[in-house]
Design an enzyme around this catalytic site. Sequence first.
Site, PDB file in Angstrom:
ATOM      1  CB  SER A  20      -0.952  -0.051   1.205  1.00 38.17           C
ATOM      2  OG  SER A  20      -1.941   0.926   1.086  1.00 38.17           O
ATOM      3  CG  ASP A  52      -7.300  -2.925  -3.354  1.00 42.03           C
ATOM      4  OD1 ASP A  52      -8.109  -2.060  -2.956  1.00 42.03           O
ATOM      5  OD2 ASP A  52      -6.068  -2.830  -3.155  1.00 42.03           O
ATOM      6  CG  HIS A  74      -5.824  -2.209   0.302  1.00 38.39           C
ATOM      7  ND1 HIS A  74      -5.182  -1.738  -0.825  1.00 38.39           N
ATOM      8  CD2 HIS A  74      -5.253  -1.567   1.346  1.00 38.39           C
ATOM      9  CE1 HIS A  74      -4.266  -0.853  -0.471  1.00 38.39           C
ATOM     10  NE2 HIS A  74      -4.290  -0.736   0.841  1.00 38.39           N
TER      11      HIS A  74
END
Length: 447
Positions: free
Chosen positions: A215, A379, A412
């Site tokens: 991320s 996601d 995610h």
Amino acid sequence: MSGITVIGVAAVTMVIATIVTASPYTCHAMINNNHHQQLHPIILIPGAGGNQLEARLTTEYKATSLLCNRFYPLNKDKEGWFRMWFDIGVLLAPITECFADRMTLYYDQQVDDYKNARGVETRVSQFGSTQSLLYLDPSFKHITSYMEPLVESIQQLGYKDSQNLFGAPYDFRYGLAPEGHPCNVGTTFLENLKHLVENASNANDGAPVILVSHSLGGLFTLQLLNRNPPAWREQYIKHFIALSAPWGGTVDEMLTFASGNALGVPLVNPLLVRNEQRGSESNLWLMPRRKQFPLETPLVVTPNSTYSSFDISRFLKDIGFEEGVHPYETRILPLVEKLAAPRVPVTCIFGNGVSTPETLYYGEDGFDKQPEIAYGDGDGTVNIASLLALEDEWKDEKDQKLKVIKLAGISHTNILKDDTALAQIIDEISTINSDVSSSPFVSSSRK
Ligand SMILES: *[C@@H]1O[C@H](CO)[C@@H](O)[C@H](O)[C@H]1NC(C)=O
Ligand SMILES: *[C@@H]1O[C@H](CO)[C@@H](O)[C@H](O)[C@H]1NC(C)=O
């Protein structure tokens, strides 16, 4: 990402049957991984909220309430340090407020930089080790597990913590700024990370390093690469694997700024943490980027107005966060204008096919009330255009290797836990380790 959702996703253990769309590699890479082969050192760079963060209160600190002073934190060490991120106890409403108050960052226009709340000192622990990335609250390992499953999978390849596997925790509330702007915390992190890369390589016979980010960590890592000279990258970097990187920001971030994000837990009132989330410099970095979210696409719709990625300043003002406009325009916009190609091989791995906020519809009650949400591909947190941004950005770059692996149905954060996703990541690491085309030890013999 908006770090804070990490918890919620972890709490709801999701098991989703998945179809992997990436072409699987053959297994010879795995078999090659015997004990004779030297492994390229790996450094893990977590996402926002993805490592523990410690705090200490000085005499300048003024508590929001008496209760806050007496009951939070319950445990401190001799020097007054306590684990601020994360502690399950802050999910109790009165404590949540107190926690949010201590976590809030402020932009100081005079010095043109962000700073902690008055009287709050913060630090990361065990820089260089993966320890503070495994679980966010070690007292509740199961529900706050973060990189533990990934680290375990990597260790099965023969990696060992602090020998050839390293962690780069950081104060994820802070971001980076373009040249010419002070950015004390973020640039110090990049310097530490640079030294960690050099140390990791030196401790492993000069083998260049594989960087694996999750991320927001991917945005920091790309900046690290581009802020160091080509010769440095060539000597020290073997490969960059970016998991779930929000290259072009997310619509979800606009929701966080407008209405707060409930730490992913239904019991928490999102408005209690909204102010803290608005103050975070890295959250502002993740506002939707113009190249991925075109002018004609409305991202937020209210009875009064419509906002696209070109209207973020007006949006910040209208939600009641005018303080954010100046840093957004002077620090964030120039920073995200270009995603320069680092000319080291990059692999992006991310989930798709998960419902992801694409348009937010607010009613007459304004931004304090949660909006109706229209969903699109992504996601679950990051929109597909953002996950794919490098493909578009680098399409004319001749010397940039970019591989994209999409994992259908993987969210995610589930990318760090789901067995199919982990197998893909491990396969990619094994393939990189078995690649002798640019021998890892060429660079060490050249020194
Ligand atoms: C790198 O190694 C040096 C020498 O051993 C040490 O002093 C320094 O703290 C290390 N830095 C990092 C970031 O690992
Ligand atoms: C729309 O404007 C009205 C009147 O100015 C205001 O009270 C309301 O909060 C606004 N709503 C939104 C969602 O901006």
